[in-house]
Design a protein around this motif. Structure first.
Motif, PDB file in Angstrom:
ATOM      1  N   TYR A 289       0.830  -1.210   0.000  1.00  0.00           N
ATOM      2  CA  TYR A 289       0.000   0.000   0.000  1.00  0.00           C
ATOM      3  C   TYR A 289       0.866   1.263   0.000  1.00  0.00           C
ATOM      4  N   LYS A 290       1.890   1.269   0.839  1.00  0.00           N
ATOM      5  CA  LYS A 290       2.758   2.452   0.933  1.00  0.00           C
ATOM      6  C   LYS A 290       3.506   2.673  -0.393  1.00  0.00           C
ATOM      7  N   ASN A 291       3.996   1.571  -0.981  1.00  0.00           N
ATOM      8  CA  ASN A 291       4.707   1.704  -2.268  1.00  0.00           C
ATOM      9  C   ASN A 291       3.777   2.189  -3.368  1.00  0.00           C
ATOM     10  N   ALA A 292       2.545   1.671  -3.371  1.00  0.00           N
ATOM     11  CA  ALA A 292       1.579   2.091  -4.392  1.00  0.00           C
ATOM     12  C   ALA A 292       1.229   3.563  -4.225  1.00  0.00           C
ATOM     13  N   GLN A 293       1.168   4.023  -2.990  1.00  0.00           N
ATOM     14  CA  GLN A 293       0.889   5.439  -2.733  1.00  0.00           C
ATOM     15  C   GLN A 293       1.991   6.330  -3.298  1.00  0.00           C
TER      16      GLN A 293
ATOM     17  N   VAL B 255       3.850   5.832  -5.907  1.00  0.00           N
ATOM     18  CA  VAL B 255       3.836   5.939  -7.383  1.00  0.00           C
ATOM     19  C   VAL B 255       2.442   6.284  -7.905  1.00  0.00           C
ATOM     20  N   ASN B 256       1.526   6.670  -6.963  1.00  0.00           N
ATOM     21  CA  ASN B 256       0.165   7.080  -7.342  1.00  0.00           C
ATOM     22  C   ASN B 256      -0.590   5.990  -8.098  1.00  0.00           C
ATOM     23  N   ASP B 257      -0.370   4.738  -7.704  1.00  0.00           N
ATOM     24  CA  ASP B 257      -1.094   3.615  -8.312  1.00  0.00           C
ATOM     25  C   ASP B 257      -2.354   3.366  -7.474  1.00  0.00           C
ATOM     26  N   ALA B 258      -3.445   4.036  -7.823  1.00  0.00           N
ATOM     27  CA  ALA B 258      -4.656   4.000  -7.000  1.00  0.00           C
ATOM     28  C   ALA B 258      -5.270   2.604  -6.930  1.00  0.00           C
TER      29      ALA B 258
END
Length: 508
Positions: A346-350, A352-355
């Protein structure tokens, strides 16, 4: 860096500070009320002998209060120095009760402490008496907020986990304040302080009777302290029962360790006394005890208020028990690791703005969130606290608590019939029960804190994750320094107290 050594040293330092601090706190809690009772008698009767008695015990209270304060302040600083990860993760919750203690209780306690000590003949009798009572109430309110914080560590409630900050945040102050574990812990702890204060007064007073000096003052002190101690002991047993009930409901591994119970069952008896089997491990076929004396059905009834209740043992809690719907610890560790991985995702996706991935990871995390702390553990048996230390500490505490009740009864009985001066055996027993009172308090805290392992926050945060990023050497050096400092403070207190006691009541 050897993290296990750092954790052990950090725990040792906090344990050292807490155990020294607890040498001073219970006397403050108990003696403050005994002094208030004595001064109330003085104000009601106008008898100057009660004023001398009050001032004598107040002097000993002041010596204890001043030195105990130093260890308490150091302990609070250690949350920031040695446990900064803990403070970061749960500071929003843990900090609130500590702040209230400082602002309200401690302020009140300190303000009226000055009036109590220096206000004789400067304020009216009633104003002075009010100050004495407020010092007693303030001291106990200080304990309330500390124990609310500790109770929350034993049973975290009224909070949520913020995935964006990776911190626990408070949702309901009142859920934290009225946490059932905190309430029972507060009542049990302060009542143990009342018992300690009473033991101190009857023990020192018995010394005067053995020396045949200040006998009138000593006998009057014994009547007040034995009465208070007897009532406090009865209350202590009641609060201890409720505290153990909460442990059974909220911390089953601690209860199993307290009782040395491996193979759980319905209608489980309680071990009154026994010797644990050396080398006993989870899942082996060895007997739990070399020998033991059990009270049938008592653990089921006391733990769950039901004589037919199933009490899980350590084998059940580690290996699981399908019949009783108890999940194996290995499954909880696996789910904890999923929670940790999904949080990282979740933190990594946040970043790179990968919703889409962010929402998917968050959904997975929420499914396994309650297992988060288990993800840090390496082995299922890690959920079990040190059994021997927890078991023997618990049984020493219970045995001593029973002895204190008996002692208070006979001291009060012989005082009321006017024969306490003739009972030299009981006078000696009372004197030697002073260190036993301190021992009972210390082993009680060992049960509470060692029995909570491996958790800093039960089920949420393992102790190994809560420490600061320090070198083991720096913690070892400060551990030695604190040990020297605290020992010096203790020796100073004992010397000052003994000097004051030798002066006697007439020197007050």
């Amino acid at each position: 860096m050897d993290n296990s050594l750092l954790v052990d040293l950090s725990r040792s330092q906090f344990a050292l500070t807490a155990m020294y601090h607890w040498l001073f706190v219970p006397l403050t809690l108990g003696l403050s009320f005994i002094i208030a009772f004595m001064e109330t008698i003085y104000v009601k009767t106008g008898n100057p002998e009660w004023k001398k008695i009050t001032k004598f015990w107040m002097t000993l209270f002041g010596i204890n209060f001043a030195i105990g304060l130093a260890t308490g302040i150091i302990m609070e600083f250690e949350f920031g120095t040695n446990w900064s990860n803990y403070s970061w993760i749960v500071g929003d919750i843990f900090g609130a009760p500590l702040a209230i203690e400082g602002i309200m209780a401690f302020f009140m306690e300190s303000t009226f402490f000055a009036v109590m000590f220096f206000g004789w003949n400067k304020v009216s009798k009633k104003a002075h008496l009010l100050s004495t009572w407020l010092v007693a109430i303030g001291s106990n309110l200080s304990a309330l907020w500390i124990l609310v914080a500790n109770g929350w560590m034993q049973y975290p409630t009224g909070m949520k986990f913020n995935v964006d900050t990776a911190r626990f945040e408070m949702e309901s102050f009142f859920d934290v304040l009225f946490n059932p574990v905190a309430v029972s812990k507060f009542l049990h702890t302060v009542s143990s302080g009342y018992v300690m204060g009473s033991l101190f007064v009857i023990g020192i007073s018995s010394w005067y009777l053995l020396k045949k000096r200040d006998t009138v003052f000593a006998k009057r002190s014994i009547i007040v302290a034995a009465s208070f101690g007897l009532l406090a002991s009865i209350f202590l047993i009641s609060t201890g029962d409720e505290s153990a009930h909460q442990v059974a409901l909220k911390q089953p591994t601690k209860l199993a360790a307290m009782e040395g119970l491996y193979d759980g069952s319905k209608r489980q008896g309680i071990v009154a006394i026994g010797q644990l089997t050396s080398g006993k491990e989870i899942g082996d076929n060895k007997d739990d005890f070399v020998w033991s004396v059990q009270i049938p059905y008592a653990l089921s009834f006391l733990g769950f208020r039901n004589i037919d209740a199933f009490v899980p043992g350590m084998d059940d809690l580690v290996l699981g028990n399908k019949k009783m719907n108890i999940e194996p610890a290995s499954d909880m560790l696996a789910k904890g690791k999923i929670a940790l991985k999904s949080l990282r995702d979740y933190k990594n996706a946040q970043k790179v703005n990968d919703a889409e991935k962010s929402q998917a990871s968050l959904k997975t995390f929420r499914m396994y969130e309650k297992y988060l702390g288990y993800g840090y553990l390496k082995n299922p048996v890690d959920i079990i606290p040190p059994v021997g230390l927890t078991f023997y500490s618990f049984h020493i505490m219970v045995g001593l608590g029973t002895w204190f009740l008996i002692l208070f009864f006979f001291m009060l009985y012989y005082s009321m019939i006017g024969k306490i001066e003739d009972k030299r055996l009981f006078q000696k027993l009372a004197l030697w029960s002073i260190p036993l009172g301190y021992l009972a308090g210390e082993v009680g805290w060992i049960v509470a804190e060692v029995g909570r392992q491996p958790w800093a926050i039960q089920g949420m945060l393992p102790t190994q994750v809560a420490t600061s990023h320090l070198t083991s050497n720096s913690v070892a050096v400060t551990l030695v320094l604190f040990a020297v400092l605290f020992t010096g403070l203790l020796i100073a207190e004992i010397k000052i107290m003994l000097s004051q006691i030798k002066l006697g009541f007439k020197g007050a």
